[in-house]
Design a protein around this motif. Structure first.
Motif, mmCIF file in Angstrom:
data_model
loop_
_atom_site.group_PDB
_atom_site.id
_atom_site.type_symbol
_atom_site.label_atom_id
_atom_site.label_comp_id
_atom_site.label_asym_id
_atom_site.label_seq_id
_atom_site.Cartn_x
_atom_site.Cartn_y
_atom_site.Cartn_z
ATOM 1 N N ARG A 16 0.850 -1.188 0.000
ATOM 2 C CA ARG A 16 0.000 0.000 0.000
ATOM 3 C C ARG A 16 0.882 1.233 0.000
ATOM 4 O O ARG A 16 2.016 1.194 0.431
ATOM 5 C CB ARG A 16 -0.892 0.029 1.224
ATOM 6 N N ASP A 19 -2.258 4.881 3.881
ATOM 7 C CA ASP A 19 -3.342 4.458 4.770
ATOM 8 C C ASP A 19 -4.063 5.725 5.197
ATOM 9 O O ASP A 19 -3.516 6.551 5.917
ATOM 10 C CB ASP A 19 -2.786 3.705 5.971
ATOM 11 N N THR A 20 -5.280 5.889 4.757
ATOM 12 C CA THR A 20 -5.967 7.178 4.907
ATOM 13 C C THR A 20 -6.788 7.323 6.178
ATOM 14 O O THR A 20 -7.454 8.346 6.351
ATOM 15 C CB THR A 20 -6.906 7.415 3.708
ATOM 16 N N VAL A 22 -6.176 6.435 10.219
ATOM 17 C CA VAL A 22 -5.525 5.850 11.400
ATOM 18 C C VAL A 22 -5.822 6.740 12.603
ATOM 19 O O VAL A 22 -5.389 7.888 12.649
ATOM 20 C CB VAL A 22 -3.993 5.732 11.206
ATOM 21 N N CYS A 49 4.275 0.134 9.734
ATOM 22 C CA CYS A 49 4.057 0.692 8.396
ATOM 23 C C CYS A 49 5.198 0.308 7.465
ATOM 24 O O CYS A 49 4.980 -0.051 6.310
ATOM 25 C CB CYS A 49 3.904 2.208 8.455
ATOM 26 N N ILE A 54 3.519 0.503 3.881
ATOM 27 C CA ILE A 54 2.660 1.684 3.945
ATOM 28 C C ILE A 54 3.592 2.886 4.028
ATOM 29 O O ILE A 54 4.348 3.038 4.975
ATOM 30 C CB ILE A 54 1.723 1.631 5.168
ATOM 31 N N VAL A 57 0.608 7.882 6.045
ATOM 32 C CA VAL A 57 -0.498 7.620 6.957
ATOM 33 C C VAL A 57 -1.191 8.942 7.258
ATOM 34 O O VAL A 57 -0.540 9.965 7.459
ATOM 35 C CB VAL A 57 0.028 7.002 8.280
#
Length: 79
Positions: A16, A19-20, A22, A49, A54, A57
């Motif tokens: 990814r 990550d939208t 958290v 992450c 990722i 974030v």
């Protein structure tokens, strides 16, 4: 934080980029366990992450201290 070797394949965790959503910090009213400080949670998040590929974030705070902690987290891990 040092970069770690990123696995080419992590079971059940597709690569990814962002990550939208958290929530941070978790356990807002705290645990008595020292591992659950805002700083240690941030370090665990950054480490995980990296392991899961990722690269970005979006930390979601909450009114008051939560938003201040998000700002401090960004200063600690700007990338």
């Amino acid at each position: 934080m040092l970069d770690i070797e990123r696995p080419t394949y992590v079971k059940d965790a597709p690569p990814r980029v962002f990550d939208t959503h958290v929530h941070y910090p978790w356990r807002a009213n705290g645990s008595t366990l020292p591992i659950y400080t805002a700083d240690s949670m941030l370090d665990m998040l950054a480490y995980n992450c990296q392991r899961l590929n990722i690269y970005r974030v979006c930390l979601l705070g909450r009114p008051g201290e939560g938003n201040d902690l998000v700002e401090k987290a960004h200063a600690r891990y700007p990338n």
